[in-house]
Scaffold this motif. Sequence first.
Motif, short mmCIF file in Angstrom:
data_model
loop_
_atom_site.label_atom_id
_atom_site.label_comp_id
_atom_site.label_asym_id
_atom_site.label_seq_id
_atom_site.Cartn_x
_atom_site.Cartn_y
_atom_site.Cartn_z
N UNK A 146 0.88 -1.20 0.09
CA UNK A 146 -0.16 -0.11 -0.12
C UNK A 146 0.74 1.40 0.07
N UNK A 147 0.74 2.32 -0.96
CA UNK A 147 1.33 3.57 -0.88
C UNK A 147 0.66 4.60 0.09
N UNK A 148 1.09 4.57 1.29
CA UNK A 148 0.50 5.43 2.19
C UNK A 148 1.12 7.00 2.13
N UNK A 149 0.60 7.98 2.65
CA UNK A 149 0.84 9.26 2.88
C UNK A 149 0.84 9.39 4.31
N UNK A 150 1.89 9.91 4.78
CA UNK A 150 1.65 10.06 6.16
C UNK A 150 3.06 10.71 6.87
N UNK A 151 2.99 10.91 8.15
CA UNK A 151 4.37 11.44 8.89
C UNK A 151 4.72 10.46 10.10
N UNK A 152 5.97 10.66 10.34
CA UNK A 152 6.55 9.61 11.47
C UNK A 152 5.87 10.01 12.75
N UNK A 153 5.32 9.19 13.26
CA UNK A 153 4.65 9.02 14.82
C UNK A 153 5.68 9.75 15.67
N UNK A 154 6.89 9.31 15.37
CA UNK A 154 8.03 9.93 16.35
C UNK A 154 7.96 11.57 16.60
N UNK A 155 7.73 12.08 15.24
CA UNK A 155 7.86 13.42 15.17
C UNK A 155 6.57 14.07 16.04
N UNK A 156 5.36 13.58 15.94
CA UNK A 156 4.41 13.97 16.54
C UNK A 156 4.28 13.61 18.49
N UNK A 157 5.05 12.65 18.52
CA UNK A 157 5.19 12.42 20.19
C UNK A 157 6.34 13.40 20.66
N UNK A 158 7.21 13.84 19.90
CA UNK A 158 8.29 14.69 20.44
C UNK A 158 7.49 16.11 20.63
N UNK A 159 6.47 16.23 19.81
CA UNK A 159 5.85 17.57 20.03
C UNK A 159 5.20 17.74 21.22
N UNK A 160 4.52 16.57 21.56
CA UNK A 160 3.79 16.46 23.07
C UNK A 160 4.57 15.96 24.00
N UNK A 161 6.06 15.84 23.87
CA UNK A 161 7.14 15.79 24.91
C UNK A 161 6.70 14.66 25.97
N UNK A 162 6.74 13.40 25.73
CA UNK A 162 6.67 12.43 26.86
C UNK A 162 7.48 12.73 27.78
N UNK A 163 6.89 12.39 29.10
CA UNK A 163 7.61 12.56 30.50
C UNK A 163 8.67 11.36 30.62
#
Length: 308
Positions: free
Chosen positions: A137-154
């Motif tokens: 499947x040719x998906x379009x998306x963004x790395x989950x890591x980038x999104x998690x970095x933005x919310x800044x896990x404790x």
Amino acid sequence: MLIRKPADLRYSDVTPKELYLNRRRFLAAGSAALGALALPPTSNAASLSFSKSSYTVDEKLTPKDDVTHYNNYYEFGTGKEEPARYANTLITSPWTVEFGGMVNKPQKLDITSIIKIAPLEERIYRHRCVEAWSMVIPWIGLPLSAVLKQVDPKPGAKYVAFQTLHDPKQMPRGKYAGIDLPYVEGLRLDEAMHPLAILAVGLYGESLPNQNGAPIRLVTPWKYGFKGIKSIVKITLTDKEPPCTWNITNAREYGFYSNVNPQVDHPRWTQASERRIGELFKRKTLPFNGYADQVAGLYSGMDLRKFY
Ligand SMILES: Nc1nc2c(c(=O)[nH]1)N[C@H]1C(S)=C(S)[C@@H](COP(=O)(O)O)O[C@H]1N2
Ligand SMILES: [Mo]
């Protein structure tokens, strides 16, 4: 050879370079009927570029018609053709994803804000359902890591929990699905931060069809397809292993990890081979769905028969 350079891709001739967003939804960018220049000058539409990612397999794509008409999305029926028929009742805009739990920056983000976090990429991934069929499947998306970095896990956060929308009005067939809803999934934080894990917002150059998990869904190509939770409304960081729908439903058959593993059969069928949708003969299933070089290190020292 798994990873190909963008220049080697065979999909290049047919892939639109942009996908369009307006306040209500993404618009198809692939058809000749609509292009950037066709948009009225007063439109609020923003054109969004996506680039081809090197995280791509060089395998024949599964036809778009199969990708969008042979689905598992139990909230819209348990038959493979039912999601395409019934998921039009899902309202995908406005849509917000709530990020919370053990994070320094809890926030609610709409899709427009999420796709601004990192450049959109097109990634051609293998998709292996636990039912022993597969697609490319040719998906379009963004790395989950980038999104998690933005919310800044404790520092104490160890896992990521995901939740699908559950609105019985929009999903009236959900009560016959035989699973508890809302659909929930989880990853260990290091799995979620792995570069192969993406949040997909499109496929085949267009926004996600509802039946494929619009407007945003998880894709972890080394795991069985059911980890790829659709239509996500909540992402929560936690220090405990989160509940997962299929594990809750039948723990003997479905574990937390659910890594594709040809050596560990499902109690009711073999996982050593698979049917690629559109092909006549079965293929051998590869460890971690062919992504072992990239992800096996996440599980070093673990007994994968025990942690299935
Ligand atoms: N919310 C939700 N997410 C879900 C499912 C589901 O029933 N509900 N099915 C899973 C299963 S079993 C698979 S194989 C993939 C299918 O994704 P696709 O229809 O885009 O191929 O979605 C997964 N995500
Ligand atoms: Mo699946």
